[in-house]
Write an enzyme that holds these catalytic residues in place. Structure first.
Site, PDB file in Angstrom:
ATOM      1  CG  HIS A 289       4.314 -35.643 -38.413  1.00 16.56           C
ATOM      2  ND1 HIS A 289       4.128 -34.595 -37.620  1.00 16.56           N
ATOM      3  CD2 HIS A 289       4.582 -36.521 -37.537  1.00 16.56           C
ATOM      4  CE1 HIS A 289       4.410 -34.614 -36.383  1.00 16.56           C
ATOM      5  NE2 HIS A 289       4.566 -35.858 -36.033  1.00 16.56           N
TER       6      HIS A 289
ATOM      7  CE  LYS B 223       0.184 -36.876 -25.345  1.00 14.97           C
ATOM      8  NZ  LYS B 223       0.774 -37.337 -26.615  1.00 14.97           N
TER       9      LYS B 223
ATOM     10  NE  ARG C   1      10.870 -38.571 -33.913  1.00 16.14           N
ATOM     11  CZ  ARG C   1      10.269 -37.797 -32.703  1.00 16.14           C
ATOM     12  NH1 ARG C   1       9.791 -36.602 -32.837  1.00 16.14           N
ATOM     13  NH2 ARG C   1       9.726 -38.601 -31.874  1.00 16.14           N
TER      14      ARG C   1
ATOM     15  CB  SER D 228       4.858 -32.032 -32.599  1.00 16.24           C
ATOM     16  OG  SER D 228       4.328 -32.756 -33.841  1.00 16.24           O
TER      17      SER D 228
HETATM   18  O1  PNS Z   1       2.289 -38.774 -32.457  1.00 20.91           O
HETATM   19  P1  PNS Z   1       2.151 -39.811 -31.086  1.00 20.91           P
HETATM   20  O2  PNS Z   1       1.676 -38.910 -29.777  1.00 20.91           O
HETATM   21  O3  PNS Z   1       3.409 -40.373 -30.781  1.00 20.91           O
HETATM   22  O4  PNS Z   1       1.063 -40.736 -31.334  1.00 20.91           O
HETATM   23  C1  PNS Z   1       1.088 -41.704 -30.445  1.00 20.91           C
HETATM   24  C2  PNS Z   1      -0.223 -42.953 -30.713  1.00 20.91           C
HETATM   25  C3  PNS Z   1      -1.418 -41.733 -31.399  1.00 20.91           C
HETATM   26  C4  PNS Z   1      -0.015 -43.578 -32.329  1.00 20.91           C
HETATM   27  C5  PNS Z   1      -0.637 -43.749 -29.840  1.00 20.91           C
HETATM   28  O5  PNS Z   1      -0.797 -42.820 -28.466  1.00 20.91           O
HETATM   29  C6  PNS Z   1      -2.051 -44.413 -29.917  1.00 20.91           C
HETATM   30  O6  PNS Z   1      -2.148 -45.034 -30.815  1.00 20.91           O
HETATM   31  N1  PNS Z   1      -2.861 -44.122 -29.017  1.00 20.91           N
HETATM   32  C7  PNS Z   1      -4.286 -44.590 -29.139  1.00 20.91           C
HETATM   33  C8  PNS Z   1      -4.576 -45.337 -27.873  1.00 20.91           C
HETATM   34  C9  PNS Z   1      -3.835 -46.745 -28.217  1.00 20.91           C
HETATM   35  O7  PNS Z   1      -4.384 -47.616 -28.985  1.00 20.91           O
HETATM   36  N2  PNS Z   1      -3.032 -47.098 -27.344  1.00 20.91           N
HETATM   37  C10 PNS Z   1      -2.054 -47.904 -27.543  1.00 20.91           C
HETATM   38  C11 PNS Z   1      -2.390 -49.473 -27.140  1.00 20.91           C
HETATM   39  S1  PNS Z   1      -1.335 -50.199 -27.144  1.00 20.91           S
END
Ligand code: PNS
Length: 169
Positions: A16, A40, A89, A131
């Site tokens: 990250h 979560k 990745r 993570s």
């Molecule tokens: O580190 P991660 O868990 O892969 O991050 C995922 C993240 C936070 C980028 C994604 O889940 C997100 O943006 N969630 C917020 C809710 C949202 O907007 N969902 C997507 C609509 S398409």
């Protein structure tokens, strides 16, 4: 120009950090935004994750750390930001990320905004780090005092210490 690098960051890894610094250099300014997701159960609370990130980026004047809840497109609108950064990745990340990029773009259009996702490929030396694997390795290795050096290659020292606090017997 400013961009948002959203994620769970539970916890932030060296992968990250590399993506954040490389994208901040190109964009000019970056907000690393921790999602506060009520669905979560994270290892680190949002405030713990934010404070670990603030510690890591304390000397990066072009990187700020924040948290958000709800839709990313709404958060981007509230910050008047049109670019999302995501790290890739491998091919499976690209497959997973593509629908998110399309949804975010469409949701933003509904808010009369523009929102594009830019992908940064992970450095090959860091592409194996996630993570979730860090947490799995830490959960087993920290109580037994093993593999300290391997864990230290995946996360910054403050996160390594925080993992030791969580998983020490
Ligand atoms: O580190 P991660 O868990 O892969 O991050 C995922 C993240 C936070 C980028 C994604 O889940 C997100 O943006 N969630 C917020 C809710 C949202 O907007 N969902 C997507 C609509 S398409």
């Amino acid at each position: 120009m400013s961009a948002i690098y959203p994620g769970s960051f539970d916890p932030v890894t060296n992968g990250h950090i590399d993506i954040a610094r490389r994208s901040a250099r190109i964009m000019g300014h970056l907000i690393v935004a921790v999602l506060d997701n009520p669905h979560k159960k994270p290892l680190f609370s949002v405030s713990e994750r934010v404070s670990l990130l603030r510690d890591v980026f304390s000397r990066d004047s072009n990187i700020e750390v924040d948290s958000f809840t709800g839709l990313l497109a709404n958060y981007a609108q509230s910050k008047n930001i049109q670019v999302i950064i995501r790290g890739i990745r491998g091919p499976e990340d690209l497959v997973k990320e593509t629908p998110y990029a399309v949804w975010n773009n469409q949701l933003a259009k509904g808010l009369a905004q523009s929102l594009e996702t830019l992908y940064f490929t992970a450095k090959p030396t860091l592409a194996h780090i996630s993570s979730s694997i860090v947490k799995e390795v830490a959960a087993y290795s920290i109580p037994s005092g093993q593999h300290d050096a391997v864990l230290a290659q995946a996360v910054p020292p403050t996160v390594h210490e925080a993992l030791k606090v969580k998983f020490s017997k």
